[in-house]
Design a protein around this motif. Structure first.
Motif, PDB file in Angstrom:
ATOM      1  N   LEU A  20       0.822  -1.214   0.000  1.00 39.73           N
ATOM      2  CA  LEU A  20       0.000   0.000   0.000  1.00 39.73           C
ATOM      3  C   LEU A  20       0.854   1.262   0.000  1.00 39.73           C
ATOM      4  N   LEU A  21       1.968   1.246   0.725  1.00 39.31           N
ATOM      5  CA  LEU A  21       2.871   2.400   0.704  1.00 39.31           C
ATOM      6  C   LEU A  21       3.502   2.571  -0.677  1.00 39.31           C
ATOM      7  N   PHE A  25       3.063   5.761  -3.084  1.00 39.11           N
ATOM      8  CA  PHE A  25       4.174   6.550  -3.619  1.00 39.11           C
ATOM      9  C   PHE A  25       4.186   6.532  -5.145  1.00 39.11           C
ATOM     10  N   SER A  26       3.807   5.424  -5.748  1.00 42.73           N
ATOM     11  CA  SER A  26       3.704   5.366  -7.211  1.00 42.73           C
ATOM     12  C   SER A  26       2.663   6.367  -7.709  1.00 42.73           C
ATOM     13  N   LEU A  27       1.520   6.424  -7.024  1.00 43.18           N
ATOM     14  CA  LEU A  27       0.465   7.378  -7.403  1.00 43.18           C
ATOM     15  C   LEU A  27       0.904   8.823  -7.175  1.00 43.18           C
ATOM     16  N   LEU A  28       1.512   9.077  -6.015  1.00 47.60           N
ATOM     17  CA  LEU A  28       1.945  10.445  -5.687  1.00 47.60           C
ATOM     18  C   LEU A  28       3.012  10.958  -6.645  1.00 47.60           C
ATOM     19  N   ASN A  29       3.842  10.035  -7.146  1.00 49.36           N
ATOM     20  CA  ASN A  29       4.902  10.433  -8.081  1.00 49.36           C
ATOM     21  C   ASN A  29       4.456  10.369  -9.536  1.00 49.36           C
ATOM     22  N   HIS A  30       3.162  10.101  -9.753  1.00 51.39           N
ATOM     23  CA  HIS A  30       2.569  10.093 -11.093  1.00 51.39           C
ATOM     24  C   HIS A  30       3.297   9.166 -12.059  1.00 51.39           C
ATOM     25  N   MET A  35       5.763   1.053  -8.857  1.00 47.53           N
ATOM     26  CA  MET A  35       7.160   1.077  -8.407  1.00 47.53           C
ATOM     27  C   MET A  35       7.199   0.492  -7.004  1.00 47.53           C
ATOM     28  N   SER A  36       7.784  -0.708  -6.856  1.00 55.50           N
ATOM     29  CA  SER A  36       7.808  -1.369  -5.554  1.00 55.50           C
ATOM     30  C   SER A  36       8.773  -0.697  -4.581  1.00 55.50           C
ATOM     31  N   SER A  37       9.683   0.109  -5.114  1.00 55.77           N
ATOM     32  CA  SER A  37      10.643   0.831  -4.286  1.00 55.77           C
ATOM     33  C   SER A  37      11.233   1.964  -5.123  1.00 55.77           C
ATOM     34  N   GLY A  57       9.589  -9.574  -0.028  1.00 53.88           N
ATOM     35  CA  GLY A  57      10.366 -10.305   0.980  1.00 53.88           C
ATOM     36  C   GLY A  57      10.837  -9.391   2.102  1.00 53.88           C
ATOM     37  N   LEU A  58      11.318  -8.211   1.724  1.00 52.14           N
ATOM     38  CA  LEU A  58      11.753  -7.231   2.737  1.00 52.14           C
ATOM     39  C   LEU A  58      10.567  -6.727   3.554  1.00 52.14           C
ATOM     40  N   TRP A  59       9.439  -6.492   2.895  1.00 48.69           N
ATOM     41  CA  TRP A  59       8.237  -6.034   3.622  1.00 48.69           C
ATOM     42  C   TRP A  59       7.803  -7.106   4.624  1.00 48.69           C
TER      43      TRP A  59
END
Length: 149
Positions: A20-21, A25-30, A35-37, A57-59
């Motif tokens: 969700l984060l 961030f993908s939406l906010l950065n248009h 983008m998973s990271s 895996g990190l999440w």
């Protein structure tokens, strides 16, 4: 058995929150793709699918750190202050390397701000925990007073 349960629920919560984060961030950065990271993190992998799997895996590990850590520490008979300090140390020591691996921030320029944010969050958590404990003590005292009458 409870540790296994907390490991599974922590991993699921970590993946959900991480996804969700990343989506936010993908939406906010248009961006036109998910983008998973950060781009630097994603560029370390042969394609975005593998980067997303690594991110998941990190999440999952991040979620496990918080869930299992909370279970093991907050189920003790320690004081709220000791529980909060130990939880802070454990989660900071384990979560920080995972956040760095995930490419969430560069070590040099953001580590001090990250540390300050972490401290502020834990001060808030401690304060709220103390207020809840005070309310419980007041309610118990009222029940004792009623029982005496």
């Amino acid at each position: 058995m409870k540790i296994i349960s907390h490991t599974i629920s922590g991993a699921a919560a970590g993946i959900t929150i991480g996804f969700l984060l990343a989506l936010s961030f993908s939406l906010l950065n248009h961006t036109t793709v998910f983008m998973s990271s950060t781009p630097d993190f994603i560029n370390q992998f042969p394609n975005s699918l593998i980067a997303t799997i690594a991110s998941a895996g990190l999440w999952a590990l991040m979620g496990i750190v918080f869930d299992v850590g909370s279970y093991l520490i907050f189920e003790t008979q320690w004081s709220i202050t000791r529980q909060t300090i130990v939880h802070f140390i454990v989660t900071f020591a384990l979560f920080t390397p995972l956040a760095l691996l995930a490419g969430w921030f560069p070590v040099q320029s953001y580590l001090i701000f990250y540390f300050i944010e972490f401290v502020i969050i834990y001060i808030i958590v401690w304060f709220i925990s103390m207020q809840i404990a005070k309310q419980k003590v007041q309610r118990l005292n009222q029940l004792v007073d009623k029982a005496k009458k």
